[in-house]
Scaffold this active site. Structure first.
Site, short mmCIF file in Angstrom:
data_model
loop_
_atom_site.label_atom_id
_atom_site.label_comp_id
_atom_site.label_asym_id
_atom_site.label_seq_id
_atom_site.Cartn_x
_atom_site.Cartn_y
_atom_site.Cartn_z
N ASP A 280 3.75 26.26 -73.22
CA ASP A 280 2.77 25.19 -73.37
C ASP A 280 3.33 23.90 -72.81
O ASP A 280 4.36 23.41 -73.27
CB ASP A 280 2.44 25.02 -74.86
CG ASP A 280 1.41 23.93 -75.10
OD1 ASP A 280 1.71 22.75 -74.82
OD2 ASP A 280 0.31 24.25 -75.57
N HIS B 190 -6.45 17.07 -73.23
CA HIS B 190 -5.33 16.65 -74.08
C HIS B 190 -5.78 15.81 -75.26
O HIS B 190 -5.24 15.93 -76.37
CB HIS B 190 -4.30 15.88 -73.26
CG HIS B 190 -2.92 15.95 -73.84
ND1 HIS B 190 -1.82 16.19 -73.09
CD2 HIS B 190 -2.48 15.83 -75.11
CE1 HIS B 190 -0.74 16.21 -73.86
NE2 HIS B 190 -1.12 15.98 -75.10
N TYR C 4 3.49 15.44 -70.17
CA TYR C 4 4.90 15.71 -70.48
C TYR C 4 5.80 15.47 -69.27
O TYR C 4 7.02 15.37 -69.41
CB TYR C 4 5.10 17.15 -70.95
CG TYR C 4 4.27 17.56 -72.14
CD1 TYR C 4 3.56 16.65 -72.92
CD2 TYR C 4 4.19 18.89 -72.49
CE1 TYR C 4 2.80 17.06 -74.00
CE2 TYR C 4 3.43 19.31 -73.58
CZ TYR C 4 2.74 18.39 -74.32
OH TYR C 4 1.99 18.81 -75.39
N LYS D 206 -2.51 20.89 -70.14
CA LYS D 206 -3.54 19.96 -70.62
C LYS D 206 -3.77 18.84 -69.61
O LYS D 206 -2.83 18.35 -69.00
CB LYS D 206 -3.10 19.37 -71.96
CG LYS D 206 -2.85 20.39 -73.03
CD LYS D 206 -2.07 19.79 -74.19
CE LYS D 206 -1.27 20.84 -74.89
NZ LYS D 206 -0.04 21.20 -74.22
#
Length: 122
Positions: free
Chosen positions: A45, A105, A50, A75
């Site tokens: 994930d 997200h 990120y 996401k």
């Protein structure tokens, strides 16, 4: 470890996965994903936010595991919801041919545009 959950569309998603939030882009992410895959994890994930998608994809590609045996979730960030190129750019960052699950997200901003984009991407 490979227990799967059957989704409403019939696909089966590995129940246990590695989330890479707050793992820095580069060797740290690459090593974490590589180790998780060696240990039997088959769900990774990540997210655009990120900023480590490149290392995630590289570890997946280098793992020697068939891509269809690894479930990848990513996401979209709210600023991407109305951008028709966002998923293609995500694929390019990951270096993968497909993403198994793409989520919005956060449910803020132009959620309707994001939802419509996800529908078109299937």
């Amino acid at each position: 470890m490979n227990k799967k959950i059957k989704l409403n569309n019939g696909l089966e998603m590995p129940q246990l996965g590695l989330g890479v939030y707050q793992i820095p882009e580069g060797q740290a992410t690459y090593d974490a994903v590589s180790l998780a895959l060696r240990l039997g994890y088959r769900h990774i994930d990540t997210a655009h936010a990120y900023q480590n998608e490149k290392s995630v994809g590289q570890a997946i590609n280098d793992s020697g595991i068939e891509r269809n045996d690894i479930w990848v979730t990513s996401k979209l960030w709210p600023t991407e919801y109305a951008d028709p190129t966002a998923i293609d750019r995500m694929l390019k960052r990951l270096g993968l041919e497909h993403i198994d699950l793409v989520l919005l997200h956060q449910q803020v901003g132009n959620v309707d545009a994001g939802w419509k984009m996800l529908e078109k991407a299937t």
